[in-house]
Design a protein around this motif. Structure first.
Motif, short mmCIF file in Angstrom:
data_model
loop_
_atom_site.label_atom_id
_atom_site.label_comp_id
_atom_site.label_asym_id
_atom_site.label_seq_id
_atom_site.Cartn_x
_atom_site.Cartn_y
_atom_site.Cartn_z
N UNK A 77 0.87 -1.12 0.03
CA UNK A 77 -0.17 -0.04 0.00
C UNK A 77 0.93 1.35 0.02
N UNK A 78 1.99 1.16 0.69
CA UNK A 78 2.87 2.19 0.68
C UNK A 78 3.45 2.41 -0.80
N UNK A 79 3.72 1.48 -1.38
CA UNK A 79 4.16 1.63 -2.78
C UNK A 79 3.22 2.20 -3.77
N UNK A 80 1.80 2.03 -3.46
CA UNK A 80 0.84 2.54 -4.37
C UNK A 80 0.89 4.11 -4.27
N UNK A 81 1.18 4.64 -3.33
CA UNK A 81 1.14 6.14 -3.02
C UNK A 81 2.35 6.66 -3.87
N UNK A 82 3.32 6.21 -4.42
CA UNK A 82 4.19 6.40 -5.37
C UNK A 82 4.18 6.52 -6.80
N UNK A 83 4.32 7.27 -7.70
CA UNK A 83 3.94 7.15 -9.07
C UNK A 83 4.91 6.13 -9.78
N UNK A 84 4.54 5.66 -10.62
CA UNK A 84 5.14 4.24 -10.93
C UNK A 84 6.52 4.62 -11.47
N UNK A 85 7.05 5.70 -11.99
CA UNK A 85 8.20 5.92 -12.44
C UNK A 85 9.08 6.42 -11.36
N UNK A 86 8.64 6.56 -10.32
CA UNK A 86 9.51 7.05 -9.00
C UNK A 86 9.54 5.70 -8.09
N UNK A 87 9.12 4.82 -8.31
CA UNK A 87 9.33 3.63 -7.41
C UNK A 87 10.55 2.91 -7.27
N UNK A 88 10.71 2.52 -6.09
CA UNK A 88 12.26 1.97 -5.86
C UNK A 88 11.71 0.59 -5.23
N UNK A 89 12.29 -0.56 -5.19
CA UNK A 89 12.83 -0.88 -6.49
C UNK A 89 12.16 -0.73 -7.81
N UNK A 90 12.81 -0.72 -9.18
CA UNK A 90 12.09 -0.32 -10.18
C UNK A 90 11.14 -1.36 -10.66
N UNK A 91 9.97 -1.07 -10.97
CA UNK A 91 8.98 -2.17 -11.57
C UNK A 91 9.52 -3.05 -12.46
N UNK A 92 9.25 -4.21 -12.17
CA UNK A 92 9.88 -5.41 -13.26
C UNK A 92 8.71 -5.85 -14.07
N UNK A 93 7.38 -5.63 -13.88
CA UNK A 93 6.55 -6.16 -14.71
C UNK A 93 5.67 -4.93 -15.38
N UNK A 94 4.83 -5.28 -16.53
CA UNK A 94 4.24 -4.09 -17.16
C UNK A 94 2.70 -4.18 -16.65
N UNK A 95 2.12 -3.04 -16.86
CA UNK A 95 0.79 -3.05 -16.36
C UNK A 95 -0.13 -4.15 -17.10
N UNK A 96 -1.08 -4.85 -16.35
CA UNK A 96 -1.75 -5.62 -17.07
C UNK A 96 -1.16 -7.37 -16.97
N UNK A 97 0.35 -7.27 -16.63
CA UNK A 97 0.79 -8.51 -16.70
C UNK A 97 0.74 -9.09 -15.43
N UNK A 98 0.40 -10.39 -15.58
CA UNK A 98 -0.09 -11.24 -14.29
C UNK A 98 1.36 -11.51 -13.53
N UNK A 99 1.59 -10.94 -12.06
CA UNK A 99 2.91 -11.39 -11.39
C UNK A 99 2.93 -13.05 -11.39
#
Length: 208
Positions: free
Chosen positions: A186-208
């Protein structure tokens, strides 16, 4: 006539001299054998590679407090650089403790694979702040209403994310501790995607 018997003193004296000569010869032979001066007595001489390793470790040992502090700073700098690269590429070996583990990785991927209302909070807050600064009653009322709408949407969306994430974690990691994983997501959702650390490793819509 019987042969003259050999005196007993001569027999014992000859044996004593022979034993002494053999002992002296053995000592001279042992003294000629080469031995590593650094090897302890009664122990085999260490191999050349082991001796080089020992000399290298002794040479690298800091001799002063200033050298020890400099070495600690260098090691900390190297560690921070590895951690920075890990935050960019997701290398689990050098991630901070709060980001390590399969549970935290799945929580990150779960959030990064979808749109979250909370990640748009910052741009929406800027718009609402600008509207509230305009000295027009109707615009200020709209800004207040938008604040309420945004807060309600974030709360509802966060509750839905928390419920779905708990179910996924329980199904995928039944025997792994999951304490703090939902709050972490939930804390990660408060950050904009491009500013998140560690960097996102999946695309939107891609099932983890």
């Amino acid at each position: 006539m019987p042969p003259h018997p050999v005196p007993l003193g001569f027999v014992f004296r000859s044996r004593a001299k022979e034993e002494k000569a053999l002992a002296d010869k053995a000592q001279v032979t042992d003294s000629k054998q080469t031995r590593d001066p650094q090897a302890p007595k009664g122990r085999p001489t260490p191999k050349r590679s082991e001796a080089q390793t020992q000399r290298r470790s002794v040479a690298q040992t800091p001799t002063t407090r200033k050298e020890a502090a400099k070495r600690q700073r260098d090691e900390r700098r190297v560690q921070m650089e590895k951690q920075r690269q890990a935050l960019a590429n997701g290398d689990e070996r050098f991630l901070p403790a709060r980001d390590k583990g399969p549970v935290r990785k799945f929580a990150r991927d779960f959030v990064d694979s979808r749109f979250c209302v909370a990640e748009f909070f910052l741009p929406m807050a800027v718009v609402i702040l600008v509207l509230s600064m305009v000295r027009v009653g109707s615009l200020q009322n709209i800004a207040l209403l938008l604040w309420l709408v945004v807060i309600v949407m974030i709360v509802v969306d966060s509750i839905g994310i928390a419920i779905r994430l708990k179910k996924q974690l329980a199904a995928r990691f039944p025997d792994v501790p999951k304490k703090g994983a939902v709050a972490y997501a939930l804390m990660r959702t408060l950050q904009m995607r491009r500013l998140r650390l560690p960097k996102p490793q999946v695309k939107r819509g891609e099932r983890p």
